[in-house]
Write a protein that holds these residues in place. Structure first.
Motif, PDB file in Angstrom:
ATOM      1  N   MET A 165     -10.055  23.987 -56.477  1.00  0.00           N
ATOM      2  CA  MET A 165      -9.523  23.578 -55.184  1.00  0.00           C
ATOM      3  C   MET A 165      -9.280  24.733 -54.216  1.00  0.00           C
ATOM      4  O   MET A 165      -8.920  24.533 -53.084  1.00  0.00           O
ATOM      5  N   GLU A 166      -9.484  25.959 -54.697  1.00  0.00           N
ATOM      6  CA  GLU A 166      -9.287  27.107 -53.818  1.00  0.00           C
ATOM      7  C   GLU A 166     -10.455  27.177 -52.829  1.00  0.00           C
ATOM      8  O   GLU A 166     -11.610  27.007 -53.221  1.00  0.00           O
ATOM      9  N   ASP A 167     -10.141  27.421 -51.589  1.00  0.00           N
ATOM     10  CA  ASP A 167     -11.200  27.520 -50.581  1.00  0.00           C
ATOM     11  C   ASP A 167     -12.026  28.782 -50.849  1.00  0.00           C
ATOM     12  O   ASP A 167     -11.494  29.887 -50.816  1.00  0.00           O
ATOM     13  N   PRO A 168     -13.330  28.644 -51.109  1.00  0.00           N
ATOM     14  CA  PRO A 168     -14.137  29.842 -51.379  1.00  0.00           C
ATOM     15  C   PRO A 168     -14.666  30.530 -50.120  1.00  0.00           C
ATOM     16  O   PRO A 168     -15.289  31.577 -50.213  1.00  0.00           O
ATOM     17  N   HIS A 169     -14.406  29.946 -48.942  1.00  0.00           N
ATOM     18  CA  HIS A 169     -15.039  30.460 -47.713  1.00  0.00           C
ATOM     19  C   HIS A 169     -14.223  31.582 -47.067  1.00  0.00           C
ATOM     20  O   HIS A 169     -13.895  31.518 -45.883  1.00  0.00           O
ATOM     21  N   TRP A 170     -13.913  32.635 -47.845  1.00  0.00           N
ATOM     22  CA  TRP A 170     -13.070  33.723 -47.343  1.00  0.00           C
ATOM     23  C   TRP A 170     -13.715  34.458 -46.170  1.00  0.00           C
ATOM     24  O   TRP A 170     -13.038  35.077 -45.356  1.00  0.00           O
ATOM     25  N   TRP A 171     -15.045  34.423 -46.063  1.00  0.00           N
ATOM     26  CA  TRP A 171     -15.756  35.195 -45.023  1.00  0.00           C
ATOM     27  C   TRP A 171     -15.507  34.658 -43.615  1.00  0.00           C
ATOM     28  O   TRP A 171     -15.838  35.338 -42.651  1.00  0.00           O
ATOM     29  N   ASN A 172     -14.923  33.464 -43.499  1.00  0.00           N
ATOM     30  CA  ASN A 172     -14.632  32.979 -42.145  1.00  0.00           C
ATOM     31  C   ASN A 172     -13.386  33.638 -41.556  1.00  0.00           C
ATOM     32  O   ASN A 172     -12.949  33.273 -40.461  1.00  0.00           O
ATOM     33  N   SER A 173     -12.832  34.597 -42.288  1.00  0.00           N
ATOM     34  CA  SER A 173     -11.736  35.430 -41.780  1.00  0.00           C
ATOM     35  C   SER A 173     -12.217  36.875 -41.753  1.00  0.00           C
ATOM     36  O   SER A 173     -12.609  37.424 -42.794  1.00  0.00           O
TER      37      SER A 173
END
Lengths: 139, 297
Positions: free
Chosen positions: B126-134
């Protein structure tokens, strides 16, 4: 038209009924709920106070992409009132400050709401300081 | 005898020098990490991007060719946080021991929207994997890639540090620009509805409330009840626009705009780099921020 009056009446009623649906569609206006706009808060008379540790200080405060206050401060403290929408989500102010001195200096912005609530944010820099600062109640 | 010895010595010197200047081979399962590795590594690395710009990483399937490319690398870069869940075990079991694997996201703090309290077992999925959008998370990722390259290649430490410093400066400037641009949008209008749940880190950095049609991966089809609730929410909150994504089918989004009265605000890069403005990381972030601000203003 031949046939009994009863049959004729039934045919007429049937034709009328058949016509009713397209007539209803043609005459009925689409019912749309009025668009619910975002609750726009009433503009509050917000007071901004600027304090700087070094003068002269040139600063600019921008709100929603528009210049709100530009000043060449020759005194360490200035105050001004602005009518600003202050939603519960808070507001962002873009602050750009420049000093003649290259020594470490600070600019403090204090925002006061009509209900007496006050919030402070400070930027530090050598020669310049620039950032987006957020004011939110209860923070 | 003496000349033979000299010849052997020269050959040895030649091959050892060649080894000294050999490029570090990097295989990347993320378009963002490919850019980071290239910027930090410069001429000392050869980066192979196994996921191409515009490709949906949620749908990616490991091919034998890609597996060979990863096995030939010195360093394999992965997004982490469950993004490579379907093939990670195969990679771990197959890659030679000498290949270093870096699951970048697993070393970054996570965001878990709507996770039930006390259910730690859910965290991995459930952890958001899209860290690159920050851009802030991309800064942390850059430091991790720099450190991994330094561990592998101690001869070019200064190069990796210089490459990372220059790229970190670009990222700081990018974040600063994004903050100023988003400051043009009133905070009570920062409601971001996207095709899938890929913008939690973005929302945290820039003060948005988010909702999405699909979940954290693009493989989950939205339920009718979820779409109905989302339409009601869009109407209630007066959301002006919802956003498409470059790798996803816009059908459901368009239907939602018909029902809710919101417009399509534009197409965002959610899952990495892509053709057009999103060919570089800075271009991708600038495109997303401009599209969101202009549509919601």
């Amino acid at each position: 038209m031949r046939g009994s009056p009863l049959v004729q009446a039934v045919v007429v009623v049937a034709v009328l009924l058949l016509l009713l649906l397209p007539l209803h569609r043609l005459t009925q206006r689409e019912v749309r709920l009025p668009e619910q706009p975002v609750a726009s808060p009433t503009p509050k008379q917000v007071q901004l106070a600027v304090r700087t540790t070094a003068i002269p200080c040139r600063f600019q405060i921008t709100f929603l992409g528009k210049k709100l206050w530009t000043e060449e401060a020759s005194t360490p403290e200035l105050t001004k009132d602005f009518p600003i929408d202050f939603p519960k989500e808070g507001i962002d102010l873009v602050v750009d400050a420049t000093w003649e001195t290259q020594a470490l200096a600070a600019i403090e912005i204090t925002l006061s709401l009509p209900d007496g609530a006050t919030m402070h944010r400070t930027l530090w820099g050598r020669g310049t300081a620039s950032d987006v600062i957020t004011f939110r109640e209860n923070e | 005898m003496g000349s033979t010895l000299r010849a052997v010595s020269l050959c040895f010197l030649f091959f050892s020098t060649a080894k000294l200047y050999a490029e570090i081979k990097v295989a990347s399962f993320s378009t963002i990490l490919s850019e980071i590795a290239q910027k930090v590594g410069g001429k000392n690395v050869a980066v192979t991007s196994l996921i191409k710009p515009g490709q949906d990483p949620h749908e990616y399937q490991l091919t034998p060719g890609d597996l060979s490319a990863a096995a030939a690398a010195d360093l394999v870069l992965l997004s982490g946080k469950g993004m490579e869940e379907t093939y990670l075990r195969n990679l771990r079991d197959t890659l030679p021991k000498r290949v270093q694997m870096l699951e970048v996201g697993d070393q970054l703090p996570g965001l878990t929207k709507g996770m039930d309290e006390g259910k730690e077992a859910q965290k991995a999925t459930m952890e958001d994997p899209h860290w690159w959008n920050s851009a802030l998370e991309a800064e942390k990722a850059t430091a991790l890639v720099r450190d991994a390259l330094i561990r592998l290649d101690g001869l070019h430490i200064a190069d990796y540090q210089a490459g990372a410093s220059a790229y970190l400066a670009e990222l700081k400037e990018l974040d600063s620009w994004a903050k100023r641009k988003i400051a043009e949008l009133p905070r009570n209008r920062r409601k971001l509805v996207t095709s899938h749940d890929a913008f939690q880190y973005f929302a945290k950095d820039y003060g948005f409330q988010i909702d999405s049609i699909e979940g954290l991966t693009t493989e989950q089809e939205p339920s009718v009840s979820h779409v109905t609730a989302l339409i009601a929410e869009i109407k209630k909150e007066g959301v002006k626009a919802i956003f498409l994504e470059n790798t996803l089918n816009p059908k459901v989004s368009i239907e939602i705009t018909r029902e809710s009265g919101a417009k399509i605000g534009g197409t965002l890069y959610a899952d990495g780099l892509g053709p057009g403005e999103g060919e570089t990381y800075a271009g991708m972030i600038r495109h997303n921020v401009n599209t969101i601000v202009d549509a919601l203003k």
